[in-house]
Design an enzyme around this catalytic site. Structure first.
Site, PDB file in Angstrom:
ATOM      1  N   CYS A  79      -5.783  59.953  23.940  1.00  0.00           N
ATOM      2  CA  CYS A  79      -5.721  58.227  24.249  1.00  0.00           C
ATOM      3  C   CYS A  79      -7.023  57.856  24.575  1.00  0.00           C
ATOM      4  O   CYS A  79      -7.442  58.619  25.505  1.00  0.00           O
ATOM      5  CB  CYS A  79      -4.114  57.817  25.198  1.00  0.00           C
ATOM      6  SG  CYS A  79      -4.451  56.454  25.601  1.00  0.00           S
TER       7      CYS A  79
ATOM      8  N   HIS B 274       1.273  55.147  17.799  1.00  0.00           N
ATOM      9  CA  HIS B 274       0.832  55.023  18.420  1.00  0.00           C
ATOM     10  C   HIS B 274      -0.131  53.563  19.130  1.00  0.00           C
ATOM     11  O   HIS B 274       0.571  53.192  20.039  1.00  0.00           O
ATOM     12  CB  HIS B 274      -0.159  56.346  18.958  1.00  0.00           C
ATOM     13  CG  HIS B 274      -1.469  56.147  19.720  1.00  0.00           C
ATOM     14  ND1 HIS B 274      -1.161  57.342  21.134  1.00  0.00           N
ATOM     15  CD2 HIS B 274      -2.327  55.579  20.627  1.00  0.00           C
ATOM     16  CE1 HIS B 274      -1.919  57.116  21.498  1.00  0.00           C
ATOM     17  NE2 HIS B 274      -2.298  56.814  22.162  1.00  0.00           N
ATOM     18  N   GLU B 275      -0.765  53.114  18.366  1.00  0.00           N
ATOM     19  CA  GLU B 275      -1.199  51.991  19.122  1.00  0.00           C
ATOM     20  C   GLU B 275      -0.279  50.418  18.785  1.00  0.00           C
ATOM     21  O   GLU B 275      -0.358  49.683  19.196  1.00  0.00           O
ATOM     22  CB  GLU B 275      -2.440  51.874  17.864  1.00  0.00           C
ATOM     23  CG  GLU B 275      -3.491  52.461  17.564  1.00  0.00           C
ATOM     24  CD  GLU B 275      -3.724  52.509  18.447  1.00  0.00           C
ATOM     25  OE1 GLU B 275      -4.077  52.123  19.915  1.00  0.00           O
ATOM     26  OE2 GLU B 275      -4.579  53.493  19.029  1.00  0.00           O
TER      27      GLU B 275
ATOM     28  N   HIS C 249       1.067  50.458  22.109  1.00  0.00           N
ATOM     29  CA  HIS C 249       0.449  50.155  23.164  1.00  0.00           C
ATOM     30  C   HIS C 249       0.816  48.220  23.521  1.00  0.00           C
ATOM     31  O   HIS C 249       0.663  47.546  24.401  1.00  0.00           O
ATOM     32  CB  HIS C 249      -1.351  50.374  23.496  1.00  0.00           C
ATOM     33  CG  HIS C 249      -1.721  51.162  23.554  1.00  0.00           C
ATOM     34  ND1 HIS C 249      -2.113  51.919  24.634  1.00  0.00           N
ATOM     35  CD2 HIS C 249      -2.730  52.238  22.557  1.00  0.00           C
ATOM     36  CE1 HIS C 249      -2.305  52.614  24.135  1.00  0.00           C
ATOM     37  NE2 HIS C 249      -2.847  53.534  23.924  1.00  0.00           N
TER      38      HIS C 249
END
Length: 174
Positions: free
Chosen positions: A96, A138-139, A142
């Protein structure tokens, strides 16, 4: 275009739950362009707006082609994403831009289907598998204030915290 500062763990900003994008205007287009320039300069394949201090539900992903080059026309600009379907399971070694220098295996869905808007507010549907599916998850994490290190086992999380402390000590002595 401008390079933006990437926010690093353990900044509390990364724990912010991002807000829905409502204005699809020139400012948004500039933010997306700046995010792309920043991601490429940082050698990343994905970047969520919150990683550059923008608490908006938008992210970009630009996977390299077989020649290893990330072409701008391949960049996915994903705004206000929602999962429609998920399936399968796989382990993937993730890193990351907000947690530089640390990589670890994380369990993710192997396939995802999302609905999102592009920079022109057009609604799109995307089915993804393998690396693209991992990057999307993953994004989107966030955007919900979740980091990949939050998904680690207790043992791996302790290893991460130890490595982070060692890295911070080295940076203080520079």
């Amino acid at each position: 275009m401008a390079l933006l500062e990437i926010i690093h763990y353990p900044s509390k900003i990364l724990r912010t739950i991002s807000k829905e994008v409502v204005s699809f205007d020139a400012k948004l287009h500039q933010q997306l362009d700046d995010m792309h320039e920043t991601m490429i300069a940082s050698e990343g394949i994905g970047l969520a707006a919150i990683q550059v201090g923008l608490p908006l539900r938008m992210l970009i992903i630009n996977l390299p082609r077989e020649d290893g080059v990330q072409h701008k026309e391949d960049c996915l600009e994903i705004i206000n994403p929602k999962f429609i379907e998920t399936g399968g399971s796989m382990m993937y070694r993730e890193g990351c831009l907000s947690v530089p220098g640390f990589y670890e295996e994380v369990e993710r869905f192997e396939k995802v289907k999302i609905e999102y808007q592009n920079r022109f507010a057009e609604v799109k549907v995307l089915e993804a598998s393998e690396l693209l599916a991992v990057a999307i998850q993953h994004e989107i994490d966030h955007l919900n204030g979740v980091l990949f290190v939050d998904k680690l086992s207790i043992l791996k999380r302790k290893k991460f915290e130890k490595e982070l402390k060692e890295l911070q000590k080295k940076q203080k002595h520079k």
